[in-house]
Design a protein around this motif. Structure first.
Motif, short mmCIF file in Angstrom:
data_model
loop_
_atom_site.label_atom_id
_atom_site.label_comp_id
_atom_site.label_asym_id
_atom_site.label_seq_id
_atom_site.Cartn_x
_atom_site.Cartn_y
_atom_site.Cartn_z
N GLY A 77 47.11 31.78 43.37
CA GLY A 77 46.40 30.78 42.59
C GLY A 77 44.90 30.80 42.84
O GLY A 77 44.10 30.62 41.92
N GLN A 78 44.49 31.03 44.09
CA GLN A 78 43.06 31.12 44.40
C GLN A 78 42.43 32.34 43.72
O GLN A 78 41.31 32.26 43.20
CB GLN A 78 42.86 31.21 45.91
N LEU A 79 43.14 33.45 43.73
CA LEU A 79 42.63 34.65 43.08
C LEU A 79 42.50 34.43 41.57
O LEU A 79 41.49 34.81 40.96
CB LEU A 79 43.55 35.84 43.36
N ARG A 80 43.50 33.80 40.98
CA ARG A 80 43.44 33.56 39.55
C ARG A 80 42.27 32.64 39.21
O ARG A 80 41.55 32.87 38.23
CB ARG A 80 44.75 32.94 39.06
N ASP A 81 42.07 31.59 40.01
CA ASP A 81 40.95 30.68 39.75
C ASP A 81 39.61 31.40 39.89
O ASP A 81 38.68 31.15 39.10
CB ASP A 81 41.00 29.50 40.71
#
Length: 380
Positions: free
Chosen positions: A111-115
Motif C-alpha cells: 500500500g505504501q508503494l502504491r501511494d
C-alpha cells in the motif's frame, strides 16, 4: 494504420498496480501522455496486501528511472531483509541478517508503494471504476477498450498491467493461468508486540518460513506492528468448498488446519489459530512457461499479465522493470510499434529465462530447505 509517434499517441494502461503506475510515472517524466484504467472504485477500495522487497537490480532500477528511489528508501524497512528458516517445532535452522547499511532488497508495504506511485502522477491520470471487459478493434489499430459499464475508449496502445487474470491478454494470446497445486491461506495479526508477542518473537523483523515437506507457512512482518501469515498446502484449488465449507467458516477452517498441522509445535500453531478475522484463500496460479505471443503494434503486456510465476521473489520486481523498460522504449522510439517491438525483445527473453527456472517452483514452498521466498504475496 500507420503506427503513431509515442508523443502523439493515445496510450492506455489497464491496471493501477505497481507495474502500471510505474509505467505511467516514467512516461509522464518523459513528457508522454498516458491514462490508467482500474476496476477498483478508488485507491482505498480494498486492502493492498502485504509487504514487498524491491531489489537493487530490478525494482529499484525502475524507481530510479521514475525519480522516486530516494523517497522509496525513506519509506523502506532495511531491517525487513532479515529471513528465518524454522522447523515445525519453531527452532531456527537458518538465519539471514542484513549487514548495517545493506539496501539490496529492503521491504515496503504494498500500500505504501502504491501511494508513492499514485501521488507522483499528474491529477486525473487514473480513471477509477473502469473494469475492462475486453479489447476490440483491429490489430493494426486503433483499439477499442470495452468497459463493464458499457462505455468504450479508442486508443493507439493498450498496455495490459492487469495481473494474473488479465482482460487484455486475450487480445494477443490464448494462454490462461494454470493452478499450481499449491494454495495459500492468509491470516492477519495486528498490534503484534502487545497482542501476539510470541508470534512477533518467532517472526522477527522480516520473514520466517517453515515447512515439513507436505505443508508450510510463511510469515511477513509488515509496517504498523502487523504480521501476515500465509499457510501453504498442496490441495485442490477448491479445497474449502470440497471440505463442505465456505470462506466465511473461520472456526471450521481453523479446526481443519489445526488437524492438518497437528504435528507442529503449539508455539508454531499460534500462527494458524490466533488470527484476527477470516482467512483469505489465495490459490497459486502460473502461466505456461515460457509465454510468448505474436507481436502487435497496438497491445502489449507487463508483469503478471505477461509472465505469471510462483511467488518466489520476482513478481513485483519484474513488473516494475518491465514497466520502466516499456516506458523508456516509448520515449526513445519513432513509433509506438517500434517501441513495443524493442521492449518485447528484451522482456520476453528475460521472462522466459526466469519462468523456466521457476517452473513448478511452487512445490519449493513446502520444502524444508530455505527457498528464495521474499518478494510478494499472490495478488492480482
Amino acid at each position: 494504420m500507420t503506427s503513431p509517434n509515442p508523443a502523439h499517441a493515445r496510450i492506455s494502461i489497464v491496471g493501477a498496480g505497481p507495474g502500471g503506475l510505474t509505467c505511467a510515472r516514467v512516461l509522464q517524466q518523459r513528457g508522454i501522455a498516458v491514462t490508467v484504467y482500474d476496476r477498483d472504485a478508488g485507491p482505498d477500495a480494498r486492502d493492498q496486501g502485504g509487504t514487498l522487497d524491491l531489489h537493487a537490480d530490478n525494482g529499484q532500477i525502475a524507481l530510479r528511472e521514475a525519480g522516486l528511489l530516494d523517497e522509496f528508501l525513506q519509506l523502506a524497512r532495511p531491517e525487513g531483509q532479515e529471513m528465518r528458516q524454522m522447523d515445525p517445532s519453531g527452532t531456527i535452522t537458518s538465519h539471514q541478517m542484513p549487514e548495517p547499511g545493506e539496501l539490496f532488497k529492503p521491504e515496503i508495504d504494498r500500500g505504501q508503494l502504491r501511494d508513492l506511485l499514485l501521488n507522483s502522477l499528474q491529477p486525473g491520470t487514473v480513471r477509477w471504476g473502469h473494469g475492462l471487459d475486453r479489447v476490440g478493434g483491429p490489430s493494426k489499430g486503433p483499439r477499442l477498450l470495452h468497459f463493464s459499464d458499457d462505455t468504450t475508449v479508442e486508443t493507439d496502445l493498450v498496455i495490459g498491467a492487469d495481473g494474473a487474470f488479465s482482460r487484455v491478454r486475450p487480445a494477443i494470446s490464448p494462454a490462461v493461468p494454470e493452478y499450481s497445486g499449491i494454495s495459500f491461506l492468509e491470516a492477519w495479526f495486528s498490534d503484534v508486540e502487545a497482542r501476539h508477542p510470541d508470534i512477533a518473537d518467532l517472526v522477527g523483523q522480516g520473514g520466517a518460513h517453515a515447512a515439513d515437506g507436505e505443508r508450510g507457512l510463511f510469515a511477513q512482518r509488515n509496517s504498523d506492528d502487523r504480521i501476515r501469515v500465509y499457510l501453504i498446502q498442496r490441495v485442490p484449488a477448491d479445497w474449502i468448498v470440497a471440505s463442505g465449507l465456505t470462506a466465511a467458516d473461520t472456526g471450521a477452517i481453523r479446526a481443519l488446519l489445526l488437524e492438518r498441522y497437528a504435528r507442529w509445535s503449539p508455539r508454531m500453531r499460534q500462527m494458524i489459530s490466533n488470527n484476527e478475522g477470516p482467512y483469505v484463500d489465495r490459490p497459486i496460479f502460473a502461466l505456461p512457461a515460457p509465454h510468448h505471443w505474436e507481436h502487435s503494434p497496438t497491445v502489449t503486456l507487463l508483469g503478471d499479465a505477461a509472465h505469471l510465476m510462483p511467488p518466489l521473489g520476482v513478481g513485483v520486481n519484474l513488473a516494475m522493470l518491465d514497466a520502466s523498460d516499456l516506458a523508456l522504449a516509448l520515449a526513445d522510439a519513432a513509433t509506438v510499434g517500434d517501441a513495443v517491438h524493442t521492449y518485447e525483445k528484451t522482456m520476453l527473453a528475460r521472462s522466459a529465462e526466469m519462468s523456466l527456472a521457476l517452473e513448478g517452483g511452487a512445490e519449493h514452498l513446502l520444502a524444508t530447505t530455505f527457498p528464495d521466498f521474499s518478494d510478494d504475496e499472490p495478488l492480482r
